[in-house]
Design a protein around this motif. Structure first.
Motif, PDB file in Angstrom:
ATOM      1  N   THR A 159       0.768  -1.265   0.119  1.00  0.00           N
ATOM      2  CA  THR A 159       0.026   0.038   0.036  1.00  0.00           C
ATOM      3  C   THR A 159       0.799   1.202  -0.102  1.00  0.00           C
ATOM      4  O   THR A 159       0.771   2.187  -0.708  1.00  0.00           O
ATOM      5  CB  THR A 159      -1.042   0.020   1.300  1.00  0.00           C
TER       6      THR A 159
ATOM      7  N   SER B  55      -8.040   8.536  -1.074  1.00  0.00           N
ATOM      8  CA  SER B  55      -9.290   7.811  -1.123  1.00  0.00           C
ATOM      9  C   SER B  55      -9.334   6.695  -0.540  1.00  0.00           C
ATOM     10  O   SER B  55     -10.388   6.288   0.103  1.00  0.00           O
ATOM     11  CB  SER B  55      -9.503   7.425  -2.862  1.00  0.00           C
ATOM     12  N   TYR B  56      -8.179   5.884  -0.359  1.00  0.00           N
ATOM     13  CA  TYR B  56      -8.124   4.460   0.318  1.00  0.00           C
ATOM     14  C   TYR B  56      -8.353   4.841   1.925  1.00  0.00           C
ATOM     15  O   TYR B  56      -8.871   4.036   2.482  1.00  0.00           O
ATOM     16  CB  TYR B  56      -7.063   3.814   0.128  1.00  0.00           C
TER      17      TYR B  56
ATOM     18  N   ALA C 227     -10.458   6.456   3.533  1.00  0.00           N
ATOM     19  CA  ALA C 227     -11.940   6.541   3.814  1.00  0.00           C
ATOM     20  C   ALA C 227     -12.557   4.903   4.004  1.00  0.00           C
ATOM     21  O   ALA C 227     -13.397   4.770   4.742  1.00  0.00           O
ATOM     22  CB  ALA C 227     -12.941   7.208   3.037  1.00  0.00           C
ATOM     23  N   LYS C 228     -11.848   4.041   3.282  1.00  0.00           N
ATOM     24  CA  LYS C 228     -12.098   2.761   3.585  1.00  0.00           C
ATOM     25  C   LYS C 228     -11.468   1.969   4.496  1.00  0.00           C
ATOM     26  O   LYS C 228     -11.735   0.739   4.691  1.00  0.00           O
ATOM     27  CB  LYS C 228     -11.812   2.162   2.189  1.00  0.00           C
ATOM     28  N   LEU C 229     -10.512   2.656   5.271  1.00  0.00           N
ATOM     29  CA  LEU C 229      -9.919   1.922   6.445  1.00  0.00           C
ATOM     30  C   LEU C 229     -10.668   1.777   7.570  1.00  0.00           C
ATOM     31  O   LEU C 229     -11.473   2.769   7.768  1.00  0.00           O
ATOM     32  CB  LEU C 229      -8.581   2.852   6.628  1.00  0.00           C
ATOM     33  N   PRO C 230     -10.607   0.754   8.388  1.00  0.00           N
ATOM     34  CA  PRO C 230     -11.271   0.723   9.529  1.00  0.00           C
ATOM     35  C   PRO C 230     -10.608   1.620  10.719  1.00  0.00           C
ATOM     36  O   PRO C 230      -9.407   1.772  10.506  1.00  0.00           O
ATOM     37  CB  PRO C 230     -11.101  -0.745   9.887  1.00  0.00           C
TER      38      PRO C 230
ATOM     39  N   THR D  70      -9.296  -5.716  14.475  1.00  0.00           N
ATOM     40  CA  THR D  70      -9.397  -4.445  13.457  1.00  0.00           C
ATOM     41  C   THR D  70      -7.693  -3.918  13.271  1.00  0.00           C
ATOM     42  O   THR D  70      -7.277  -3.612  12.181  1.00  0.00           O
ATOM     43  CB  THR D  70     -10.475  -3.484  13.786  1.00  0.00           C
TER      44      THR D  70
ATOM     45  N   THR E 218      -1.779  -3.650   6.728  1.00  0.00           N
ATOM     46  CA  THR E 218      -1.960  -2.768   5.824  1.00  0.00           C
ATOM     47  C   THR E 218      -0.772  -2.038   5.489  1.00  0.00           C
ATOM     48  O   THR E 218      -0.261  -1.548   4.462  1.00  0.00           O
ATOM     49  CB  THR E 218      -3.113  -1.742   5.880  1.00  0.00           C
TER      50      THR E 218
END
Length: 419
Positions: free
Chosen positions: A172, A336-337, A339-342, A384, A391
């Motif tokens: 990432t 943008s990624y 916003a998708k992270l826990p 989580t 990541t």
């Protein structure tokens, strides 16, 4: 206006001439190293200390801070003022340039022909370099008019000098650095970061803390990100506006908690007026916090990637993005990624919510956004947190070993620099 353009043309000519001529100087197997703001800090500091211990390569620290150079010299290290005769000599003749931000951490005029290793100073959450799509830095990397292009080339030469290698602790991170710095996959060393790997490598745990002699229930580190908008408006102390530090101090005393205040180096002047309150300790001028991060109970940040480093430690994490809308519109957008992270922990958006979280932490040994709201989970679950760790810290190779191998290879053969 004409004078400004002429001045920029002259500066561009001088900069490019010096830079190109420096490439004609033969290089020796040694490394010059430096840090932003002339500090002795971050990834380059810990790699430098490692190489002093291991004698892997002759490592020389370069800085514009004469007091720091004197201090390092007294400790027995090779260190030179940037514009001293020896500082210029080593900058011209070193095979390796190793830095945390840009080659100007060492000397931006003499790096051509050297192998440039950018250790960078964070994992990308907000857009960096050529990925920046808004805010005051946009025109630096995406100039549209000829005046902006001249300005970018004249004033931001070092931002356009690509590193030969960078570190990436996960795929990432590698993908973000690849577009932000316009690099290829072959230019990445897949490993951790020296600043966190160093303490595990040497199992060091002897950093003196400002709360050593105090019995405190919790040690809280508040380390917000730099607001790019301060480039154009640095008169208002937004932290003093967002937080009632006097009231916070009273609460911390009552709850037997200590808050360490760590502002970004670019905003260090804001911290000077905030260190007058009991149980609030300004550590902004410290070189870094990696010697004590394992003593922190709670990290509070906002858009800073320091929370990514904290994932490797036991401290809990919370977020205080009190100016989220302003930050994303006037400073920099997030990738943008993100916003998708826990969530790594709870987010609070005003001082009252911050107070409630710290109060609940004192009573229940863990923070919660709202004491009455039992449906809100204070921190992310272990599962989580492991997802987040994977990541950002996918590659477990120790950075110190990885960089040792790179320079040892270069001692016996020429390292092929990526095209």
């Amino acid at each position: 206006m004409l004078f400004s353009y002429v001045d920029q043309c002259i500066r561009l000519l001088i900069t490019q001439t010096l830079y190109c001529l420096s490439g004609l100087i033969p290089k020796q197997h040694k490394a010059v190293m430096g840090c932003y703001k002339n500090k002795f800090a971050d990834n380059s500091k810990y790699l430098f200390l490692h190489w002093q211990r291991q004698q892997t390569i002759t490592a020389i620290w370069i800085s514009g801070d004469k007091a720091l150079i004197k201090q390092l010299t007294q400790q027995g290290y090779l260190a030179y003022y940037r514009w001293s005769l020896m500082g210029v000599f080593h900058a011209l003749t070193a095979k390796y340039y190793i830095y945390n931000s840009y080659i100007g951490d060492i000397n931006q005029y003499f790096a051509k022909g050297a192998i440039k290793i950018n250790l960078w100073h964070g994992s990308p959450l907000k857009q960096i370099e050529f990925d920046i799509s808004n805010g005051p830095l946009h025109s630096v990397y995406h100039p549209s008019t000829w005046a902006q292009k001249l300005n970018a080339k004249a004033l931001y030469h070092q931002q356009y000098v690509k590193p030969d290698f960078m570190l990436a602790a996960s795929d990432t991170v590698k993908g973000l650095f690849r577009t932000g710095f316009k690099m290829t996959d072959e230019q990445f060393l897949c490993c951790g970061n020296p600043r966190t790997d160093y303490h595990r490598y040497y199992q060091i745990n002897n950093h003196q803390t400002p709360f050593t002699n105090q019995e405190v229930k919790h040690v809280i580190l508040y380390a917000p990100s730099w607001r790019d908008s301060s480039l154009t408006n640095d008169n208002n102390n937004i932290y003093a506006e967002a937080i009632n530090f006097k009231a916070l101090s009273t609460q911390l005393i009552d709850q037997n908690q200590i808050l360490l205040l760590r502002l970004h180096p670019n905003e260090a002047h804001f911290a000077a007026e905030l260190d007058q309150y009991p149980n609030i300790i300004n550590i902004t001028e410290w070189d870094d916090i990696y010697g004590i991060i394992n003593k922190i109970d709670l990290l509070i940040t906002d858009y800073s990637s320091i929370y990514i480093d904290a994932l490797q430690y036991k401290c809990d994490i919370a977020f205080f993005p009190f100016d989220k809308a302003h930050y994303h519109s006037e400073c920099r957008s997030e990738y943008s990624y993100v916003a998708k992270l826990p969530a790594a922990g709870p987010s609070v958006y005003n001082f009252a919510e911050l107070q409630n979280m710290l109060k609940h932490m004192a009573v229940n040994a863990e923070p919660s956004l709202n004491v009455a709201d039992s449906s809100r989970q204070a921190f992310c679950s272990p599962q989580t947190r492991q997802v987040l760790t994977n990541t950002f810290w996918q590659h477990s190779t120790n950075a110190l070993d990885c960089l040792d191998e790179l320079v040892k290879q270069g001692q016996h053969e020429a390292i092929k620099k990526p095209a």
